[in-house]
Design a protein around this motif. Structure first.
Motif, PDB file in Angstrom:
ATOM      1  N   GLY A  16      36.211  33.584  49.124  1.00 36.67           N
ATOM      2  CA  GLY A  16      36.890  34.825  49.470  1.00 36.67           C
ATOM      3  C   GLY A  16      37.684  35.358  48.296  1.00 36.67           C
ATOM      4  O   GLY A  16      37.852  34.692  47.283  1.00 36.67           O
ATOM      5  N   TYR A  17      38.170  36.575  48.449  1.00 36.56           N
ATOM      6  CA  TYR A  17      38.985  37.205  47.417  1.00 36.56           C
ATOM      7  C   TYR A  17      39.842  38.271  48.082  1.00 36.56           C
ATOM      8  O   TYR A  17      39.574  38.707  49.201  1.00 36.56           O
ATOM      9  CB  TYR A  17      38.125  37.814  46.306  1.00 36.56           C
ATOM     10  CG  TYR A  17      37.107  38.794  46.820  1.00 36.56           C
ATOM     11  CD1 TYR A  17      37.435  40.138  46.989  1.00 36.56           C
ATOM     12  CD2 TYR A  17      35.823  38.381  47.151  1.00 36.56           C
ATOM     13  CE1 TYR A  17      36.503  41.028  47.492  1.00 36.56           C
ATOM     14  CE2 TYR A  17      34.892  39.269  47.643  1.00 36.56           C
ATOM     15  CZ  TYR A  17      35.231  40.593  47.812  1.00 36.56           C
ATOM     16  OH  TYR A  17      34.323  41.475  48.308  1.00 36.56           O
ATOM     17  N   GLY A  18      40.873  38.671  47.389  1.00 34.77           N
ATOM     18  CA  GLY A  18      41.763  39.717  47.875  1.00 34.77           C
ATOM     19  C   GLY A  18      42.561  40.251  46.703  1.00 34.77           C
ATOM     20  O   GLY A  18      42.275  39.920  45.542  1.00 34.77           O
ATOM     21  N   PRO A  19      43.571  41.051  46.976  1.00 33.75           N
ATOM     22  CA  PRO A  19      44.359  41.637  45.890  1.00 33.75           C
ATOM     23  C   PRO A  19      44.990  40.556  45.004  1.00 33.75           C
ATOM     24  O   PRO A  19      45.910  39.868  45.415  1.00 33.75           O
ATOM     25  CB  PRO A  19      45.442  42.445  46.614  1.00 33.75           C
ATOM     26  CG  PRO A  19      44.906  42.652  47.998  1.00 33.75           C
ATOM     27  CD  PRO A  19      44.033  41.468  48.289  1.00 33.75           C
ATOM     28  N   VAL A  64      30.130  39.090  34.911  1.00 37.06           N
ATOM     29  CA  VAL A  64      31.502  39.509  34.644  1.00 37.06           C
ATOM     30  C   VAL A  64      31.906  40.498  35.726  1.00 37.06           C
ATOM     31  O   VAL A  64      31.316  41.580  35.835  1.00 37.06           O
ATOM     32  CB  VAL A  64      31.649  40.152  33.246  1.00 37.06           C
ATOM     33  CG1 VAL A  64      33.102  40.546  33.003  1.00 37.06           C
ATOM     34  CG2 VAL A  64      31.162  39.204  32.166  1.00 37.06           C
ATOM     35  N   GLY A  65      32.885  40.118  36.527  1.00 38.80           N
ATOM     36  CA  GLY A  65      33.435  40.998  37.552  1.00 38.80           C
ATOM     37  C   GLY A  65      34.618  41.753  36.983  1.00 38.80           C
ATOM     38  O   GLY A  65      35.596  41.147  36.551  1.00 38.80           O
ATOM     39  N   MET A  66      34.532  43.066  36.958  1.00 40.05           N
ATOM     40  CA  MET A  66      35.534  43.904  36.295  1.00 40.05           C
ATOM     41  C   MET A  66      36.627  44.411  37.229  1.00 40.05           C
ATOM     42  O   MET A  66      37.304  45.371  36.914  1.00 40.05           O
ATOM     43  CB  MET A  66      34.835  45.089  35.622  1.00 40.05           C
ATOM     44  CG  MET A  66      33.915  44.674  34.485  1.00 40.05           C
ATOM     45  SD  MET A  66      34.795  43.902  33.112  1.00 40.05           S
ATOM     46  CE  MET A  66      35.704  45.297  32.472  1.00 40.05           C
ATOM     47  N   GLY A  67      36.817  43.787  38.375  1.00 41.86           N
ATOM     48  CA  GLY A  67      37.824  44.247  39.322  1.00 41.86           C
ATOM     49  C   GLY A  67      37.172  45.020  40.448  1.00 41.86           C
ATOM     50  O   GLY A  67      36.006  44.787  40.790  1.00 41.86           O
ATOM     51  N   ALA A  68      37.916  45.944  41.036  1.00 38.34           N
ATOM     52  CA  ALA A  68      37.434  46.674  42.206  1.00 38.34           C
ATOM     53  C   ALA A  68      36.236  47.573  41.905  1.00 38.34           C
ATOM     54  O   ALA A  68      35.390  47.803  42.769  1.00 38.34           O
ATOM     55  CB  ALA A  68      38.568  47.501  42.808  1.00 38.34           C
ATOM     56  N   GLU A  69      36.147  48.068  40.692  1.00 40.24           N
ATOM     57  CA  GLU A  69      35.065  48.973  40.298  1.00 40.24           C
ATOM     58  C   GLU A  69      34.342  48.440  39.066  1.00 40.24           C
ATOM     59  O   GLU A  69      34.949  47.784  38.222  1.00 40.24           O
ATOM     60  CB  GLU A  69      35.628  50.366  39.974  1.00 40.24           C
ATOM     61  CG  GLU A  69      36.371  51.014  41.117  1.00 40.24           C
ATOM     62  CD  GLU A  69      35.458  51.417  42.258  1.00 40.24           C
ATOM     63  OE1 GLU A  69      34.292  51.770  41.997  1.00 40.24           O
ATOM     64  OE2 GLU A  69      35.924  51.373  43.420  1.00 40.24           O
ATOM     65  N   ALA A 111      27.490  31.295  35.399  1.00 31.94           N
ATOM     66  CA  ALA A 111      28.932  31.244  35.632  1.00 31.94           C
ATOM     67  C   ALA A 111      29.386  32.670  35.909  1.00 31.94           C
ATOM     68  O   ALA A 111      28.668  33.632  35.638  1.00 31.94           O
ATOM     69  CB  ALA A 111      29.670  30.685  34.423  1.00 31.94           C
ATOM     70  N   VAL A 112      30.600  32.790  36.464  1.00 36.31           N
ATOM     71  CA  VAL A 112      31.162  34.111  36.733  1.00 36.31           C
ATOM     72  C   VAL A 112      32.596  34.154  36.233  1.00 36.31           C
ATOM     73  O   VAL A 112      33.377  33.241  36.466  1.00 36.31           O
ATOM     74  CB  VAL A 112      31.060  34.483  38.237  1.00 36.31           C
ATOM     75  CG1 VAL A 112      31.857  33.542  39.107  1.00 36.31           C
ATOM     76  CG2 VAL A 112      31.482  35.927  38.479  1.00 36.31           C
ATOM     77  N   ALA A 113      32.895  35.210  35.469  1.00 47.35           N
ATOM     78  CA  ALA A 113      34.247  35.468  34.982  1.00 47.35           C
ATOM     79  C   ALA A 113      34.750  36.685  35.750  1.00 47.35           C
ATOM     80  O   ALA A 113      34.097  37.740  35.736  1.00 47.35           O
ATOM     81  CB  ALA A 113      34.240  35.737  33.477  1.00 47.35           C
ATOM     82  N   LEU A 114      35.870  36.522  36.433  1.00 46.73           N
ATOM     83  CA  LEU A 114      36.322  37.552  37.370  1.00 46.73           C
ATOM     84  C   LEU A 114      37.698  38.087  37.027  1.00 46.73           C
ATOM     85  O   LEU A 114      38.635  37.310  36.802  1.00 46.73           O
ATOM     86  CB  LEU A 114      36.374  36.966  38.785  1.00 46.73           C
ATOM     87  CG  LEU A 114      35.067  36.470  39.367  1.00 46.73           C
ATOM     88  CD1 LEU A 114      35.318  35.621  40.601  1.00 46.73           C
ATOM     89  CD2 LEU A 114      34.160  37.648  39.696  1.00 46.73           C
ATOM     90  N   LEU A 115      37.807  39.407  37.024  1.00 45.96           N
ATOM     91  CA  LEU A 115      39.102  40.064  36.985  1.00 45.96           C
ATOM     92  C   LEU A 115      39.444  40.410  38.429  1.00 45.96           C
ATOM     93  O   LEU A 115      38.560  40.779  39.206  1.00 45.96           O
ATOM     94  CB  LEU A 115      39.044  41.329  36.126  1.00 45.96           C
ATOM     95  CG  LEU A 115      38.742  41.117  34.644  1.00 45.96           C
ATOM     96  CD1 LEU A 115      38.614  42.452  33.930  1.00 45.96           C
ATOM     97  CD2 LEU A 115      39.809  40.261  34.001  1.00 45.96           C
ATOM     98  N   PRO A 116      40.693  40.274  38.835  1.00 45.78           N
ATOM     99  CA  PRO A 116      41.043  40.476  40.245  1.00 45.78           C
ATOM    100  C   PRO A 116      40.865  41.913  40.706  1.00 45.78           C
ATOM    101  O   PRO A 116      40.937  42.846  39.909  1.00 45.78           O
ATOM    102  CB  PRO A 116      42.512  40.048  40.315  1.00 45.78           C
ATOM    103  CG  PRO A 116      43.009  40.099  38.923  1.00 45.78           C
ATOM    104  CD  PRO A 116      41.842  39.909  38.012  1.00 45.78           C
ATOM    105  N   VAL A 117      40.634  42.049  42.012  1.00 47.24           N
ATOM    106  CA  VAL A 117      40.520  43.376  42.624  1.00 47.24           C
ATOM    107  C   VAL A 117      41.908  43.907  42.915  1.00 47.24           C
ATOM    108  O   VAL A 117      42.856  43.165  43.045  1.00 47.24           O
ATOM    109  CB  VAL A 117      39.676  43.361  43.909  1.00 47.24           C
ATOM    110  CG1 VAL A 117      38.237  43.025  43.598  1.00 47.24           C
ATOM    111  CG2 VAL A 117      40.237  42.400  44.930  1.00 47.24           C
TER     112      VAL A 117
END
Length: 117
Positions: A16-19, A64-69, A111-117
């Motif tokens: 899961g994820y959130g703010p 690479v997850g760049m956040g909400a967008e 692998a996944v590098a994530l910036l938060p939403v």
């Protein structure tokens, strides 16, 4: 319709994820994080390519997850990773979490590098 249960072997999926946070293996990680089948922990963000390059012999692709967008990564970030032989796929963090979970269930070297939403 045939339903197949997903298994992850030893890898930990994103639960899961959130703010400002991500949940992996029952553990909450605040801020930017790096997740692979070998572990999950904090990540220094787009300026921290050294942490990502440590996976060069273990992964083929980094999501690479760049956040909400979805947004572009800096050209030097992409050039550094691709120069080391790591493919880079950029998307919004929610999509990166879902894609990572599917690909690790298939045993992919990812692998996944994530910036938060």
């Amino acid at each position: 319709m045939r339903l197949t249960e997903i298994t992850y072997d030893t890898a930990q999926p994103v639960e899961g994820y959130g703010p400002g946070f991500f949940r992996i293996g029952g553990q909450v990680l605040d801020g930017a994080c790096l997740i692979s089948r070998w572990g999950a922990g904090g990540w220094g963000g787009l300026a921290d390519t050294a942490t990502l390059l440590a996976l060069v012999d273990r992964i083929d692709v980094l999501l690479v997850g760049m956040g909400a967008e979805a947004a572009h990564v800096p050209p030097q970030f992409r050039a550094t990773l691709e120069g080391a032989g790591i493919g880079v796929e950029v998307m919004a963090s929610p999509a990166a979490c879902r894609t990572y979970n599917v690909l690790i269930s298939e045993g992919r070297r990812i692998a996944v590098a994530l910036l938060p939403v």
